[in-house]
Enzyme design. Sequence first.
Site, PDB file in Angstrom:
ATOM      1  N   SER A  86       0.830  -1.203   0.000  1.00 15.82           N
ATOM      2  CA  SER A  86       0.000   0.000   0.000  1.00 15.82           C
ATOM      3  C   SER A  86       0.871   1.263   0.000  1.00 15.82           C
ATOM      4  O   SER A  86       1.598   1.520  -0.969  1.00 15.82           O
ATOM      5  CB  SER A  86      -0.948  -0.032   1.198  1.00 15.82           C
ATOM      6  OG  SER A  86      -1.951   0.939   1.096  1.00 15.82           O
ATOM      7  N   ASP A 158     -10.050  -5.202  -4.195  1.00 13.15           N
ATOM      8  CA  ASP A 158      -9.427  -4.104  -3.465  1.00 13.15           C
ATOM      9  C   ASP A 158     -10.075  -2.778  -3.878  1.00 13.15           C
ATOM     10  O   ASP A 158     -10.116  -2.454  -5.072  1.00 13.15           O
ATOM     11  CB  ASP A 158      -7.928  -4.067  -3.779  1.00 13.15           C
ATOM     12  CG  ASP A 158      -7.163  -3.079  -2.920  1.00 13.15           C
ATOM     13  OD1 ASP A 158      -7.803  -2.270  -2.218  1.00 13.15           O
ATOM     14  OD2 ASP A 158      -5.919  -3.126  -2.960  1.00 13.15           O
ATOM     15  N   HIS A 185      -7.865  -5.580  -0.037  1.00 10.25           N
ATOM     16  CA  HIS A 185      -6.645  -4.849   0.278  1.00 10.25           C
ATOM     17  C   HIS A 185      -5.915  -5.558   1.420  1.00 10.25           C
ATOM     18  O   HIS A 185      -5.855  -5.074   2.556  1.00 10.25           O
ATOM     19  CB  HIS A 185      -7.004  -3.419   0.680  1.00 10.25           C
ATOM     20  CG  HIS A 185      -5.852  -2.465   0.656  1.00 10.25           C
ATOM     21  ND1 HIS A 185      -5.231  -2.064  -0.518  1.00 10.25           N
ATOM     22  CD2 HIS A 185      -5.191  -1.822   1.659  1.00 10.25           C
ATOM     23  CE1 HIS A 185      -4.262  -1.225  -0.230  1.00 10.25           C
ATOM     24  NE2 HIS A 185      -4.210  -1.068   1.086  1.00 10.25           N
TER      25      HIS A 185
END
Length: 212
Positions: A86, A158, A185
């Site tokens: 991320s 996601d 995610h």
Amino acid sequence: MGTSAEIFETQTGPLRQALGKNHDFEFYEGEHEVSAAPGIDEVFNCETYKAWYGPSLGASTHREALELLKDIIDEDGPFDGCIGFSQGAALLASLLLSHQAVDRFSPPPFRLAIFICGSSALSVSETDGSWSRINPQELECKNTRIKIPTVHIYGRKDPAYQESLNLKNMCEPRNRLEYMHGSGHDIPRGIEVTGDMARIVQKGIELAMCGH
């Protein structure tokens, strides 16, 4: 953002185990304390959660995070590769792009980058406090996409799916590998999907070792 080095170590445990014992890993985190990422505190009960940077923390935090990353490489490196999740992936991509722009005749800081559910690399102005995503098409036109081998792992469900695609398109197509899993995610821990992720990472390692 809103996680920690300890959490990432736990999340990557099955993947690292599937890769075998021939690899050493170090784990790092940002300096800023923030609220936990959605759902993280339901699984990991930590005293603090960290971020590398963020608009609410100030425009200078992006530059400071890049400087911290460079210090880590200077003090603890060299590193053959890097793994970012991320925001961490976005920061690593920003570092690689910056290095190519500023020190293009020196070796890159890594030979391989693995981006998991990665976010777009950013351009941040400390003059007016603006934050913007780097445009992959502009990188393509200028022939300044990330040159080293990259592995992109992202989830079909996601919410930041498009961010991962943007990051993928910031990297040289002939040197990039990708794997899309069916989750969101996160880093799946199932046996089959872990094996698939390990195989694509291993291909990335082989690509980096042969000098792409």
